[in-house]
Scaffold this active site. Structure first.
Site, PDB file in Angstrom:
ATOM      1  N   ALA A 256      -1.345  -6.481  -2.004  1.00 52.06           N
ATOM      2  CA  ALA A 256      -1.867  -6.928  -0.699  1.00 52.06           C
ATOM      3  C   ALA A 256      -3.166  -7.097  -1.070  1.00 52.06           C
ATOM      4  O   ALA A 256      -3.840  -8.043   0.098  1.00 52.06           O
ATOM      5  CB  ALA A 256      -1.207  -5.741   0.014  1.00 52.06           C
TER       6      ALA A 256
ATOM      7  N   SER B 132       0.556  -1.290  -0.246  1.00 50.52           N
ATOM      8  CA  SER B 132      -0.240  -0.142  -0.359  1.00 50.52           C
ATOM      9  C   SER B 132       1.180   0.932  -0.263  1.00 50.52           C
ATOM     10  O   SER B 132       2.097   0.608   0.011  1.00 50.52           O
ATOM     11  CB  SER B 132      -0.893   0.083   1.411  1.00 50.52           C
ATOM     12  OG  SER B 132      -0.013   0.505   2.796  1.00 50.52           O
TER      13      SER B 132
ATOM     14  N   HIS C 125      -2.261 -10.361  -7.020  1.00 51.48           N
ATOM     15  CA  HIS C 125      -1.647  -8.920  -7.241  1.00 51.48           C
ATOM     16  C   HIS C 125      -0.932  -7.463  -6.721  1.00 51.48           C
ATOM     17  O   HIS C 125      -0.697  -6.460  -6.839  1.00 51.48           O
ATOM     18  CB  HIS C 125      -2.147  -8.416  -8.285  1.00 51.48           C
ATOM     19  CG  HIS C 125      -3.425  -7.543  -7.485  1.00 51.48           C
ATOM     20  ND1 HIS C 125      -4.545  -7.679  -6.478  1.00 51.48           N
ATOM     21  CD2 HIS C 125      -4.748  -5.708  -8.082  1.00 51.48           C
ATOM     22  CE1 HIS C 125      -5.042  -7.048  -6.285  1.00 51.48           C
ATOM     23  NE2 HIS C 125      -5.171  -6.115  -6.982  1.00 51.48           N
TER      24      HIS C 125
END
Length: 397
Positions: free
Chosen positions: A328, A304, A326
């Site tokens: 978290a 993130s 792809h």
């Protein structure tokens, strides 16, 4: 961990995630997908979460059919990454100017370029096939053709939501450039148009979920969708290529003294369809929130805007249809994140990162995502880590 296998109506559901941590709505979507008559396999990535029709973080292999909602509306969305020769010693104390220069060069949010970006202006950028690509726009769905001017001006733009541009350090102190975007509004409009077409077809009327409507082989509707789908996937790849060229241009100008050089670009879709062969069958494999991770293939798995990202090599696990997560993956919706977190929380969770810290991006706060280290641990039999990266600049729309 290796996968957990759950029973499904037509095929088993192979999960590289702890089923007890997956929300009920997502589990039901997986069970729904496993009822489709055309399905030959279903692999679930550790970042799995609820989506439209099919979960984000699922790999669906079908024979003679494809489900547009199992691709997602951001057709061809994916990541690009480049390692540079820059190190921490080359960076200024104040990073705000660099972030501002990036935002000036690459439109974010709903923004677009004043005029189409000419790829020939970038030294070393391959432009072969560019004219042919735009020439094929004449063949896309009539309902979307009026968007041509917008599509040309949005080429090389970021978008909003979870799309971003980052500058990061690896463990050796080298600077990397990464970005995340897709086919912009043109891909979304094509996806929504074709989902609408599929939902009206007779063979889809008895499905458990109308959002799982499919196109079947040897029909004009399938031919039209495949044409537009593959064009939009190519658009997404070009979009990231142009953005990376613009980003490298900014970095080169801002660090003239250091004369930065750039490594080979790594690029991977994570919302797309591929024609692949497994167990003697030619299948259409949709990856929605998943990357291809064939043996030795490079990929990018981001966290993130305040956590680590990973450059990986695939291990070629055919039980997962050569796939990996792809990113978290969200652990709460955008609206839930806005209710739970404040701008003060955002400032705390993005400490040390030059980025937006206002209410407009609270829904992208790291706390709204699953822990990336846990996600990586759950797919040790899918990928190996090549480099661990941590951002110091993050640009969001």
């Amino acid at each position: 961990m290796s996968y957990v296998e759950m029973p499904g109506a037509k095929v088993p559901i192979r999960m590289w995630a702890d089923p007890t941590t997956v929300e009920d709505g997502a589990l039901q979507q997986l069970r729904n997908v496993a009822t489709l008559p055309w399905i030959k396999g279903l692999a679930v990535m550790p970042d799995v979460h609820y989506g439209k029709g099919a979960t984000v973080g699922s790999v669906i292999a079908m024979q003679g059919a494809v489900c547009p909602a199992a691709v997602g509306v951001d057709i061809g969305c994916g990541m690009s990454a480049v390692k540079t020769s820059l190190t921490a010693n080359d960076l200024p104390g104040d990073l705000s100017r660099l972030r501002s220069k990036i935002e000036q060069a690459i439109p974010v949010g709903r923004g677009m370029h004043d005029s189409p970006v000419e790829p020939g202006r970038f030294h070393g950028l391959a432009t072969g096939g560019w004219d042919g690509f735009w020439g094929r726009f004449d063949g896309v769905a009539e309902a979307v053709k009026f968007r041509e001017e917008r599509a040309t001006k949005q080429m090389g733009t970021l978008g909003s939501g979870n799309h971003y541009i980052e500058l990061l350090f690896d463990d050796e102190g080298s600077v990397w450039l990464t970005l995340h975007s897709g086919s912009r509004n043109i891909g979304k409009e094509l996806a929504e148009f074709h989902i609408g077409v599929a939902q009206k077809l007779p063979h889809n009327q008895g499905l458990i979920d109308r959002d799982l409507a499919v196109f079947v082989s040897d029909t004009p509707q399938m031919a039209a969708y495949r044409n537009d789908l593959f064009w939009a996937q190519e658009y997404a790849k070009y979009n990231r290529t142009i953005m990376m060229a613009l980003l490298k241009d900014v970095v080169s100008k801002e660090f003239k003294k250091a004369k930065p050089t750039f490594g080979q670009e790594i690029s991977c879709h994570h919302n797309y369809v591929a024609e692949e062969r497994y167990e003697g069958m030619d299948l259409l494999v949709t990856r929605k929130g998943a990357i291809r991770a064939g043996s030795g293939e490079y990929g990018i798995i981001p966290g993130s805007m305040g956590t680590s990202s990973y450059i990986v090599k695939g291990l070629g696990n055919e039980k997962a249809f050569n796939s990996a997560s792809h990113g978290a993956g969200r652990r709460m919706s955008r609206s839930a994140a806005k209710r739970r977190f404040t701008t003060k929380d955002l400032e705390e969770q993005t400490r040390g990162v030059e980025c937006r810290k206002d209410s407009g991006v609270v829904d992208e706060i790291p706390g709204a995502y699953k822990p990336i280290e846990q996600v990586m641990d759950q797919q040790r039999d899918l990928v190996e880590v090549v480099a661990k990266l941590k951002q110091f600049i993050c640009v969001k729309g």
